[in-house]
Design a protein around this motif. Structure first.
Motif, PDB file in Angstrom:
ATOM      1  N   THR A 227       0.905  -1.281   0.027  1.00 12.65           N
ATOM      2  CA  THR A 227       0.097   0.013  -0.039  1.00 12.65           C
ATOM      3  C   THR A 227       1.063   1.179   0.014  1.00 12.65           C
ATOM      4  OG1 THR A 227      -1.733  -1.242   1.277  1.00 12.65           O
ATOM      5  CG2 THR A 227      -1.907   1.261   1.275  1.00 12.65           C
ATOM      6  N   LEU A 228       0.666   1.992  -0.816  1.00 15.13           N
ATOM      7  CA  LEU A 228       1.120   3.626  -0.931  1.00 15.13           C
ATOM      8  C   LEU A 228       0.133   4.480  -0.258  1.00 15.13           C
ATOM      9  CD1 LEU A 228       3.296   5.546  -1.507  1.00 15.13           C
ATOM     10  CD2 LEU A 228       2.181   5.594  -4.211  1.00 15.13           C
ATOM     11  N   LYS A 229       0.048   4.879   1.166  1.00 11.01           N
ATOM     12  CA  LYS A 229      -0.695   5.605   1.619  1.00 11.01           C
ATOM     13  C   LYS A 229      -0.707   6.845   1.363  1.00 11.01           C
ATOM     14  CE  LYS A 229      -0.289   2.488   5.744  1.00 11.01           C
ATOM     15  NZ  LYS A 229      -1.733   2.059   5.276  1.00 11.01           N
ATOM     16  N   ILE A 264       7.315   0.870  -9.214  1.00  4.77           N
ATOM     17  CA  ILE A 264       7.289   1.940 -10.032  1.00  4.77           C
ATOM     18  C   ILE A 264       6.368   3.204  -9.419  1.00  4.77           C
ATOM     19  CG2 ILE A 264       5.837   2.825 -12.298  1.00  4.77           C
ATOM     20  CD1 ILE A 264       6.421  -0.263 -13.089  1.00  4.77           C
ATOM     21  N   ALA A 265       5.354   2.954  -8.376  1.00  3.35           N
ATOM     22  CA  ALA A 265       4.605   3.866  -8.034  1.00  3.35           C
ATOM     23  C   ALA A 265       5.539   4.866  -6.809  1.00  3.35           C
ATOM     24  CB  ALA A 265       3.412   3.428  -7.230  1.00  3.35           C
ATOM     25  N   LEU A 266       6.694   4.093  -6.555  1.00  7.51           N
ATOM     26  CA  LEU A 266       7.546   4.822  -5.645  1.00  7.51           C
ATOM     27  C   LEU A 266       8.442   5.438  -6.182  1.00  7.51           C
ATOM     28  CD1 LEU A 266       7.948   1.970  -2.793  1.00  7.51           C
ATOM     29  CD2 LEU A 266       6.543   3.734  -2.693  1.00  7.51           C
ATOM     30  N   GLN A 267       8.728   5.619  -7.413  1.00  9.59           N
ATOM     31  CA  GLN A 267       9.755   6.311  -8.116  1.00  9.59           C
ATOM     32  C   GLN A 267       9.873   7.827  -7.838  1.00  9.59           C
ATOM     33  OE1 GLN A 267       9.304   5.362 -12.359  1.00  9.59           O
ATOM     34  NE2 GLN A 267      10.926   3.900 -12.304  1.00  9.59           N
ATOM     35  N   GLU A 304      17.039   4.390  -6.647  1.00  5.27           N
ATOM     36  CA  GLU A 304      16.297   5.458  -6.023  1.00  5.27           C
ATOM     37  C   GLU A 304      16.886   5.838  -4.695  1.00  5.27           C
ATOM     38  OE1 GLU A 304      13.296   6.604  -6.919  1.00  5.27           O
ATOM     39  OE2 GLU A 304      13.573   5.313  -8.790  1.00  5.27           O
ATOM     40  N   ALA A 305      16.708   7.237  -4.393  1.00  2.00           N
ATOM     41  CA  ALA A 305      17.310   7.709  -3.172  1.00  2.00           C
ATOM     42  C   ALA A 305      16.921   7.223  -2.055  1.00  2.00           C
ATOM     43  CB  ALA A 305      16.779   9.391  -3.143  1.00  2.00           C
ATOM     44  N   ASP A 412      12.616  13.279  -9.834  1.00  2.00           N
ATOM     45  CA  ASP A 412      11.217  13.561 -10.123  1.00  2.00           C
ATOM     46  C   ASP A 412      10.504  12.879  -9.682  1.00  2.00           C
ATOM     47  OD1 ASP A 412      12.559  16.127 -11.087  1.00  2.00           O
ATOM     48  OD2 ASP A 412      12.653  15.395 -13.227  1.00  2.00           O
ATOM     49  N   THR A 413       9.269  13.134  -9.109  1.00  2.00           N
ATOM     50  CA  THR A 413       8.131  12.502  -8.746  1.00  2.00           C
ATOM     51  C   THR A 413       6.928  12.802  -9.188  1.00  2.00           C
ATOM     52  OG1 THR A 413       7.247  11.240  -6.972  1.00  2.00           O
ATOM     53  CG2 THR A 413       8.004  13.462  -6.483  1.00  2.00           C
ATOM     54  N   GLU A 414       5.989  12.125  -9.580  1.00  2.00           N
ATOM     55  CA  GLU A 414       4.633  12.522 -10.058  1.00  2.00           C
ATOM     56  C   GLU A 414       3.859  12.765  -8.645  1.00  2.00           C
ATOM     57  OE1 GLU A 414       3.104  13.489 -12.861  1.00  2.00           O
ATOM     58  OE2 GLU A 414       5.553  13.327 -13.697  1.00  2.00           O
ATOM     59  N   THR A 415       2.997  13.797  -8.293  1.00  3.34           N
ATOM     60  CA  THR A 415       2.194  13.914  -7.449  1.00  3.34           C
ATOM     61  C   THR A 415       0.966  13.715  -7.756  1.00  3.34           C
ATOM     62  OG1 THR A 415       1.778  16.398  -7.852  1.00  3.34           O
ATOM     63  CG2 THR A 415       3.829  15.998  -6.495  1.00  3.34           C
ATOM     64  N   GLU A 416      -0.170  13.952  -6.927  1.00  4.96           N
ATOM     65  CA  GLU A 416      -1.519  13.303  -7.174  1.00  4.96           C
ATOM     66  C   GLU A 416      -2.061  14.211  -8.283  1.00  4.96           C
ATOM     67  OE1 GLU A 416      -5.411  12.046  -4.878  1.00  4.96           O
ATOM     68  OE2 GLU A 416      -4.108  13.390  -4.081  1.00  4.96           O
ATOM     69  N   ASN A 417      -1.661  15.506  -8.373  1.00  3.16           N
ATOM     70  CA  ASN A 417      -2.201  16.346  -9.220  1.00  3.16           C
ATOM     71  C   ASN A 417      -1.321  16.617 -10.491  1.00  3.16           C
ATOM     72  OD1 ASN A 417       0.058  17.900  -8.350  1.00  3.16           O
ATOM     73  ND2 ASN A 417      -1.321  19.649  -7.533  1.00  3.16           N
TER      74      ASN A 417
END
Length: 472
Positions: A227-229, A264-267, A304-305, A412-417
């Motif tokens: 889960t990615l909370k 992938i979602a944690l990138q 990944e950092a 770089d990461t994708e935020t929810e928006n």
């Protein structure tokens, strides 16, 4: 529907009914000789209505859809109120605790001695030295987080609801206070905590330009679920700490049954906070295996950092003598501490003298402290408990500027928006210390799979069979 009562008025904390996410200014209403009443805006999940000046008070828990009428000694429930409205004679002198988080609020209100009994799980897992449940006393009133409870004289306490922000959770101290006649104290305490929180938030968000990306995760070791909370508490806490919450977009599920998709979602995550239940003695290496980060087979170990810099944190940095974490008990009552922990996790120089309370660096075998080691933990003195958390005011609110020695943003990461952000990666030498009184919050805790914590004897997170993290 309740009867239409005369001369009823809801007393909000904010006269304009401002934004739900903000604490707002306090409005005080004097309704009788020496009597002070205040209640929160409905955004916090409850309302308090004074009916006909002191005759009785109605409290509506909007989240649990439960209503209570508070009556002075010897006064009967008014005619015309629905049968579903539960009568409570106040002030309550003795209560039963069926949820851990109510204890954190009771402690601040100095009503620890009023909680004379608790469920077996609360007795086992509670951490505060201010409660003594060994006497076997009982009470007709039960405070629980479960809206489904049908027990007589049950009072639902919903500060753990996942839809609430950190400061909204904290406002439930006012809800609890009405049942014990502690309204004045609650108003004062909530004001101080809010001031601490806002000062830290303003300083760090004003000065940080390039933000770290923080992921909050949890796995179920026996079910291959990840889960990615991204509940309201977690996202708000991370954002208020001038960081970017790593989250799936609105079209995606935050639960994964495939480790590769989860990875992938944690990138782009610079830091990771995890609440996966671990057994006694399980190490960071064990955790990597549970999360299926496999050397030579996973690009995360090379890229990944949060892996490269060993910035994997957990919330069990402060525990009882028997190994149960303090965080589930006090996180809702002390968002100021939670916020300081998340800020200090990223920026040890924000307040160099501060040692994190609940969060510790699991990947770097960060220190874990027992409650008995806290020299400034004072029962029955709210002022002492509220002091010394941050030195924010001493710095005149000047914006915090990260030191030039901090490692530059790398991911770089994708935020929810869908906005891209370049988060800063902490240097490998930046450790999360942990001390006592200060906070930590980062535990965005929430969790579906994370239903239980087990006891801990080492640096692995203690797990016990009581605290359901969905309730945080």
């Amino acid at each position: 529907m309740r009867l239409a009562y005369l001369k009823a008025r809801v007393i909000p904390f904010n006269a304009e009914g401002v934004i739900c996410e903000e604490f707002g200014s306090i409005v005080i209403d004097i309704v009788g000789p020496g009597r002070l009443y205040g209640a929160t805006n409905s955004c916090n999940g409850f309302t308090v209505t004074d009916v006909q000046k002191d005759q009785y008070i109605l409290i509506d828990n909007l989240l649990a859809q439960k209503s209570y009428v508070l009556l002075p000694q010897g006064v009967s429930k008014p005619a015309g109120l629905n049968d579903s409205v539960i009568p409570v004679t106040v002030p309550i002198s003795a209560a039963y605790a069926d949820t851990l988080d109510v204890l954190g609020f009771a402690e601040l209100l100095n009503i620890s001695s009023s909680f004379v009994a608790a469920s077996p799980d609360v007795v086992t897992a509670h951490t505060s030295p201010c409660f003594n449940f060994t006497g076997g006393a009982t009470s007709e009133y039960i405070f629980t987080s479960s809206a489904a409870s049908t027990a007589n004289k049950t009072i639902v306490f919903s500060a753990s609801d996942l839809s609430l922000t950190p400061t909204q959770k904290m406002m439930w101290i006012n809800y609890l206070a009405y049942f014990f006649g502690k309204q004045n104290q609650a108003l004062s305490i909530s004001s101080v905590i809010n001031k601490n929180y806002q000062c830290v938030k303003d300083r760090v968000t004003a000065g940080v330009k390039e933000k770290y990306a923080i992921a909050w995760t949890q796995a179920e070791p026996t079910a291959n679920q990840f889960t990615l909370k991204d509940d309201t508490y977690i996202k708000t806490l991370i954002q208020d700490a001038a960081a970017v919450p790593v989250a799936v977009n609105s079209a995606q599920e935050s639960n994964f049954s495939n480790a590769a998709s989860f990875h992938i979602a944690l990138q782009g995550a610079d830091m990771l906070i995890d609440t996966t239940p671990l057994s006694d003695g399980q190490s960071y290496t064990d955790w990597l295996n549970i999360m299926q980060f496999t050397q030579g087979l996973d690009i995360f170990l090379d890229k990944e950092a949060f892996i490269q810099n060993k910035n994997v944190f957990r919330t069990g940095g402060l525990v009882s003598a028997s190994g149960y974490p303090d965080y589930p008990e006090r996180y809702a009552a002390r968002p100021d501490i939670a916020l300081m922990d998340v800020v200090a996790m990223q920026y040890p120089t924000f307040q160099p003298s501060y040692n994190m309370t609940w969060i510790y660096n699991f990947a770097q075998s960060g220190p874990v402290r027992q409650m008995s080691q806290l020299t400034n933990y004072t029962c029955g003195n709210a002022n002492a408990m509220l002091q010394g958390i941050t030195a924010c005011d001493n710095l005149n609110g000047d914006p915090f500027v990260p030191p030039s020695t901090q490692v530059a943003p790398t991911n770089d990461t994708e935020t929810e928006n869908s906005q891209s952000s370049a988060p800063q990666g902490l240097s490998a030498g930046s450790k999360a210390g942990i001390a006592v009184g200060v906070i930590a919050g980062v535990a965005a805790v929430a969790g579906g799979a994370y239903m239980f914590w087990r006891k801990r004897k080492t640096f692995s997170e203690p797990s016990h069979n009581f605290y359901k993290m969905d309730d945080i």
